[in-house]
Write a protein that holds these residues in place. Structure first.
Motif, PDB file in Angstrom:
ATOM      1  N   PHE A   1       0.823  -1.203   0.000  1.00 55.29           N
ATOM      2  CA  PHE A   1       0.000   0.000   0.000  1.00 55.29           C
ATOM      3  C   PHE A   1       0.862   1.261   0.000  1.00 55.29           C
ATOM      4  N   GLU A   2       2.029   1.202   0.635  1.00 55.65           N
ATOM      5  CA  GLU A   2       2.962   2.328   0.619  1.00 55.65           C
ATOM      6  C   GLU A   2       3.420   2.607  -0.823  1.00 55.65           C
ATOM      7  N   ALA A   3       3.694   1.557  -1.569  1.00 59.56           N
ATOM      8  CA  ALA A   3       4.091   1.721  -2.969  1.00 59.56           C
ATOM      9  C   ALA A   3       2.930   2.271  -3.801  1.00 59.56           C
ATOM     10  N   ILE A   4       1.722   1.774  -3.552  1.00 55.72           N
ATOM     11  CA  ILE A   4       0.551   2.252  -4.302  1.00 55.72           C
ATOM     12  C   ILE A   4       0.330   3.743  -4.052  1.00 55.72           C
ATOM     13  N   GLU A   5       0.405   4.152  -2.786  1.00 55.44           N
ATOM     14  CA  GLU A   5       0.187   5.562  -2.455  1.00 55.44           C
ATOM     15  C   GLU A   5       1.349   6.460  -2.876  1.00 55.44           C
ATOM     16  N   GLY A   6       2.549   5.926  -2.901  1.00 55.63           N
ATOM     17  CA  GLY A   6       3.720   6.754  -3.158  1.00 55.63           C
ATOM     18  C   GLY A   6       4.119   6.896  -4.614  1.00 55.63           C
ATOM     19  N   ARG A   7       3.751   5.942  -5.447  1.00 56.75           N
ATOM     20  CA  ARG A   7       4.157   5.986  -6.858  1.00 56.75           C
ATOM     21  C   ARG A   7       3.557   7.202  -7.553  1.00 56.75           C
ATOM     22  N   ARG A   8       4.358   7.874  -8.342  1.00 56.03           N
ATOM     23  CA  ARG A   8       3.915   9.041  -9.105  1.00 56.03           C
ATOM     24  C   ARG A   8       4.374   8.897 -10.553  1.00 56.03           C
ATOM     25  N   SER A   9       3.738   9.658 -11.413  1.00 57.61           N
ATOM     26  CA  SER A   9       4.183   9.736 -12.807  1.00 57.61           C
ATOM     27  C   SER A   9       5.393  10.657 -12.868  1.00 57.61           C
ATOM     28  N   VAL A  10       6.518  10.099 -13.286  1.00 58.62           N
ATOM     29  CA  VAL A  10       7.780  10.836 -13.330  1.00 58.62           C
ATOM     30  C   VAL A  10       8.114  11.146 -14.785  1.00 58.62           C
ATOM     31  N   ARG A  11       8.376  12.434 -15.042  1.00 58.59           N
ATOM     32  CA  ARG A  11       8.692  12.857 -16.411  1.00 58.59           C
ATOM     33  C   ARG A  11      10.056  13.542 -16.528  1.00 58.59           C
ATOM     34  N   LYS A  12      10.784  13.626 -15.425  1.00 51.81           N
ATOM     35  CA  LYS A  12      12.136  14.202 -15.420  1.00 51.81           C
ATOM     36  C   LYS A  12      13.055  13.221 -14.708  1.00 51.81           C
ATOM     37  N   TYR A  13      14.168  12.902 -15.358  1.00 50.93           N
ATOM     38  CA  TYR A  13      15.068  11.878 -14.838  1.00 50.93           C
ATOM     39  C   TYR A  13      16.490  12.395 -14.710  1.00 50.93           C
ATOM     40  N   LYS A  14      17.225  11.837 -13.739  1.00 52.97           N
ATOM     41  CA  LYS A  14      18.640  12.132 -13.575  1.00 52.97           C
ATOM     42  C   LYS A  14      19.429  11.465 -14.691  1.00 52.97           C
ATOM     43  N   ASP A  15      20.576  12.015 -14.985  1.00 51.12           N
ATOM     44  CA  ASP A  15      21.481  11.422 -15.968  1.00 51.12           C
ATOM     45  C   ASP A  15      22.273  10.318 -15.267  1.00 51.12           C
ATOM     46  N   LYS A  16      21.604   9.193 -15.053  1.00 50.51           N
ATOM     47  CA  LYS A  16      22.187   8.077 -14.311  1.00 50.51           C
ATOM     48  C   LYS A  16      21.618   6.785 -14.865  1.00 50.51           C
ATOM     49  N   ASP A  17      22.490   5.844 -15.207  1.00 53.61           N
ATOM     50  CA  ASP A  17      22.035   4.553 -15.729  1.00 53.61           C
ATOM     51  C   ASP A  17      21.266   3.776 -14.673  1.00 53.61           C
ATOM     52  N   VAL A  18      20.375   2.911 -15.146  1.00 53.21           N
ATOM     53  CA  VAL A  18      19.643   1.998 -14.269  1.00 53.21           C
ATOM     54  C   VAL A  18      20.338   0.641 -14.346  1.00 53.21           C
ATOM     55  N   GLU A  19      20.635   0.090 -13.185  1.00 53.00           N
ATOM     56  CA  GLU A  19      21.336  -1.171 -13.094  1.00 53.00           C
ATOM     57  C   GLU A  19      20.522  -2.302 -13.727  1.00 53.00           C
ATOM     58  N   ASP A  20      21.206  -3.204 -14.426  1.00 53.01           N
ATOM     59  CA  ASP A  20      20.558  -4.353 -15.063  1.00 53.01           C
ATOM     60  C   ASP A  20      19.763  -5.178 -14.059  1.00 53.01           C
ATOM     61  N   GLU A  21      20.282  -5.303 -12.834  1.00 51.15           N
ATOM     62  CA  GLU A  21      19.588  -6.087 -11.814  1.00 51.15           C
ATOM     63  C   GLU A  21      18.219  -5.490 -11.487  1.00 51.15           C
ATOM     64  N   LYS A  22      18.143  -4.167 -11.473  1.00 48.63           N
ATOM     65  CA  LYS A  22      16.862  -3.514 -11.182  1.00 48.63           C
ATOM     66  C   LYS A  22      15.887  -3.698 -12.340  1.00 48.63           C
ATOM     67  N   ILE A  23      16.383  -3.598 -13.556  1.00 45.67           N
ATOM     68  CA  ILE A  23      15.510  -3.828 -14.716  1.00 45.67           C
ATOM     69  C   ILE A  23      14.992  -5.264 -14.681  1.00 45.67           C
ATOM     70  N   ALA A  24      15.864  -6.212 -14.388  1.00 52.21           N
ATOM     71  CA  ALA A  24      15.443  -7.620 -14.312  1.00 52.21           C
ATOM     72  C   ALA A  24      14.386  -7.808 -13.221  1.00 52.21           C
ATOM     73  N   LYS A  25      14.553  -7.137 -12.099  1.00 51.47           N
ATOM     74  CA  LYS A  25      13.604  -7.292 -10.996  1.00 51.47           C
ATOM     75  C   LYS A  25      12.234  -6.718 -11.352  1.00 51.47           C
ATOM     76  N   ILE A  26      12.197  -5.567 -12.005  1.00 53.27           N
ATOM     77  CA  ILE A  26      10.885  -5.000 -12.350  1.00 53.27           C
ATOM     78  C   ILE A  26      10.204  -5.809 -13.451  1.00 53.27           C
ATOM     79  N   LEU A  27      10.990  -6.378 -14.356  1.00 57.15           N
ATOM     80  CA  LEU A  27      10.402  -7.240 -15.387  1.00 57.15           C
ATOM     81  C   LEU A  27       9.885  -8.540 -14.776  1.00 57.15           C
ATOM     82  N   LYS A  28      10.611  -9.074 -13.813  1.00 57.37           N
ATOM     83  CA  LYS A  28      10.153 -10.288 -13.128  1.00 57.37           C
ATOM     84  C   LYS A  28       8.830 -10.013 -12.412  1.00 57.37           C
ATOM     85  N   ALA A  29       8.733  -8.854 -11.772  1.00 53.80           N
ATOM     86  CA  ALA A  29       7.480  -8.477 -11.091  1.00 53.80           C
ATOM     87  C   ALA A  29       6.332  -8.402 -12.089  1.00 53.80           C
ATOM     88  N   ALA A  30       6.607  -7.879 -13.277  1.00 57.46           N
ATOM     89  CA  ALA A  30       5.560  -7.791 -14.310  1.00 57.46           C
ATOM     90  C   ALA A  30       5.040  -9.178 -14.657  1.00 57.46           C
TER      91      ALA A  30
END
Length: 181
Positions: free
Chosen positions: A4-33
């Motif tokens: 519920f904390e994630a549901i309430e806290g998630r926002r639409s983000v349209r501005k990003y830092k110039d920082k790569d996203v780690e492959d492990e994090k991409i794999a984890k979010i795809l696994k969740a999908a």
């Protein structure tokens, strides 16, 4: 992080830092999908992880004119494209089993929600993007004929905290026993 904390806290983000996203994090979010529910466990979803700057630019160009996510496609280090095999979800023996027909939009929506909530739990931002020229995106990504591009989201580290949108009160949207009561 609690669900519920994630549901309430998630926002639409349209501005990003110039920082790569780690492959492990991409794999984890795809696994969740992939753990989202789907019609009869058909798992019609398919995902494309786009890091190539030229392809991200082409996808940004395929967005509807004035789409507020356009710059996000260019700024985020990753864009994830949610696709679906058609005539799988909601079908039995090659026939749609409800008047609603193909359920792939519903199944992709559930998978993308899991993906976005997990991204948030990993300090990543996303924005659900559905206003685009699907046929153009399909050409850009070499999508086969039996598959549709349904949704896209940039993924990256948020540059700033988005505002909290207002939510409707439950008594405006929830009825008991019959609609409007």
């Amino acid at each position: 992080m609690k669900v519920f904390e994630a549901i309430e806290g998630r926002r639409s983000v349209r501005k990003y830092k110039d920082k790569d996203v780690e492959d492990e994090k991409i794999a984890k979010i795809l696994k969740a999908a992939t753990w989202a529910p789907s019609w009869a466990n058909t798992q019609c979803w398919r995902f494309i992880v786009v890091r190539d700057e030229g392809i991200k630019k082409d996808l940004a160009d395929a967005l509807s004119k004035g789409n507020p996510a356009t710059d996000a496609f260019l700024d985020a280090p990753v864009v994830i494209v949610g696709c679906a095999k058609r005539e799988v979800s909601g079908y039995k023996g090659g026939e749609a089993v409800t008047e609603k027909g193909d359920w792939y939009m519903f199944d992709i929506g559930l998978a993308m929600q899991n993906l976005m909530l997990t991204a948030y739990s990993l300090s990543l931002g996303t924005v659900q993007t559905g206003s685009f020229e699907a046929q153009e995106a399909e050409k850009i990504l070499d999508i086969p004929e039996e598959v549709s591009v349904v949704s896209m989201t940039p993924v990256g580290y948020p540059d700033r905290e988005p505002n909290v949108p207002e939510r409707k009160d439950l008594d405006e949207i929830v009825f008991e026993n019959k609609y409007g009561k």
